[in-house]
Each structure stands twice: as structure tokens, then as C-alpha cells.
Design an enzyme around this catalytic site. Structure first.
Site, PDB file in Angstrom:
ATOM      1  N   HIS A   1     -11.493   3.773  -0.407  1.00  0.00           N
ATOM      2  CA  HIS A   1     -11.712   4.519  -1.693  1.00  0.00           C
ATOM      3  C   HIS A   1     -10.761   4.372  -2.908  1.00  0.00           C
ATOM      4  CE1 HIS A   1      -8.599   6.789   0.677  1.00  0.00           C
ATOM      5  NE2 HIS A   1      -8.375   7.306  -0.404  1.00  0.00           N
TER       6      HIS A   1
ATOM      7  N   HIS B   1       2.327 -22.341  -0.524  1.00  0.00           N
ATOM      8  CA  HIS B   1       3.561 -22.267   0.645  1.00  0.00           C
ATOM      9  C   HIS B   1       2.903 -21.722   1.880  1.00  0.00           C
ATOM     10  CE1 HIS B   1       7.271 -22.293  -2.137  1.00  0.00           C
ATOM     11  NE2 HIS B   1       6.384 -23.136  -2.655  1.00  0.00           N
TER      12      HIS B   1
ATOM     13  N   GLU C   1      -3.781  -2.722   3.983  1.00  0.00           N
ATOM     14  CA  GLU C   1      -5.032  -3.479   4.056  1.00  0.00           C
ATOM     15  C   GLU C   1      -4.599  -5.133   4.460  1.00  0.00           C
ATOM     16  OE1 GLU C   1      -5.933   0.088   2.017  1.00  0.00           O
ATOM     17  OE2 GLU C   1      -4.083  -1.305   1.633  1.00  0.00           O
TER      18      GLU C   1
END
Length: 164
Positions: free
Chosen positions: A9, A103, A76
């Protein structure tokens, strides 16, 4: 390029704006949710689904990357990194977006929607997508070690404590 996007959200408005931006730039955008605002939604399933789709596309030879959003981007990133073959990096400026590719050959980035403006997020994502993995030997070696540990729990020639 195919771009998989997921959020919670906190990042829903960002996600919608960024999906339009990416589509206008010619990318195929796949939204893994949520479809509507719910202050009690849970980000893990959305981000895991996006990460699984990136991994599946890459295994199939389809050029794909992922972008996940949340309030800070931390959860996340953690969720995406639970998927085998995913190297998700939390980015907070254009340099970290570029270095994630150069990298670490990152294939997913995570951005904190409450930490940045939409314009900043667009710049991070554009830099991430535009930066190739140059394939320098030391970076290839390190990414391979991560993959080896992910699948076997060991890194050949390195001192790794056995998994519990």
C-alpha cells in the site's frame, strides 16, 4: 525489456506512476500487485511473485528485471531475496542503482516509496535498467559464490560454517 513490479500500500501510487513511465519508455511492464489500496495488505506475496517471474523469465532467456516498492524498501528487498536466483538490492540513489548492476548483477531493486520522490525513483530505475553487468571476473566470481551458497550451502575453497 520486461519489467516486473510489485509493491504494498505504501508504494501503490509510486507503482502506478512508474508503470506508466516504463511503458512509455517501451518496456513490457507486468504488475504483480496490489491492484487497489488496502492499508493492511502484506507485501511478501506481491514481491515474491514479482521475483519469481524475474527468475523464471531469466531462466527462459527473456530479458527481465524487477522493481519492488514499500515504505522503506527493506522488507520488499528481503522478500525478493528469498527467491532462488534473485539478487535484490535496496537502492537509495543513482549510484547504488548502477553499482547494484555493475558489481552484483542485481536483477531486482527495491525502493522506499516513503523515502524518495517519484522523480528520484524514476531516475534510480532508469539508471538500473540502463546499466549492464560488465562481467568483470571478480564480480562474476562473487556472484557465482552467492549462487553456489544458495544451492549447496557451501562455497568451494571458502570457510563457510555448515547450515543449521
Amino acid at each position: 525489456m520486461r519489467i516486473h513490479i510489485a509493491t504494498d500500500h505504501a508504494g501503490l501510487e509510486f507503482s502506478q506512476t512508474l508503470q506508466r513511465h516504463l511503458a512509455e519508455a517501451g518496456h513490457e511492464v507486468i504488475d504483480h500487485g496490489p491492484a487497489e489500496y488496502d492499508a493492511l495488505d502484506d507485501y511478501p506475496s506481491f514481491c515474491i511473485n514479482a521475483a519469481q517471474a524475474v527468475a523464471r523469465d531469466q531462466r527462459a532467456g527473456t530479458e527481465a528485471l524487477g522493481v519492488v516498492f514499500g515504505g522503506s524498501g527493506n522488507g520488499e528487498q528481503i522478500a525478493a531475496n528469498k527467491v532462488a536466483g534473485i539478487r535484490a538490492a535496496l537502492v537509495w540513489n543513482e549510484s547504488t542503482a548502477e553499482l547494484a548492476r555493475e558489481h552484483n548483477n542485481a536483477n531486482v531493486i527495491s525502493i522506499g516509496a516513503r523515502q524518495h520522490t517519484v522523480e528520484e525513483a524514476i531516475a534510480f530505475i532508469d539508471r538500473f535498467i540502463a546499466t549492464p553487468f560488465p562481467g568483470d571476473e571478480r564480480h562474476v566470481r562473487r556472484v557465482a559464490q552467492l549462487g553456489e551458497y544458495e544451492t549447496t550451502g557451501l562455497i568451494a575453497g571458502k570457510d563457510i560454517d555448515p547450515r543449521d
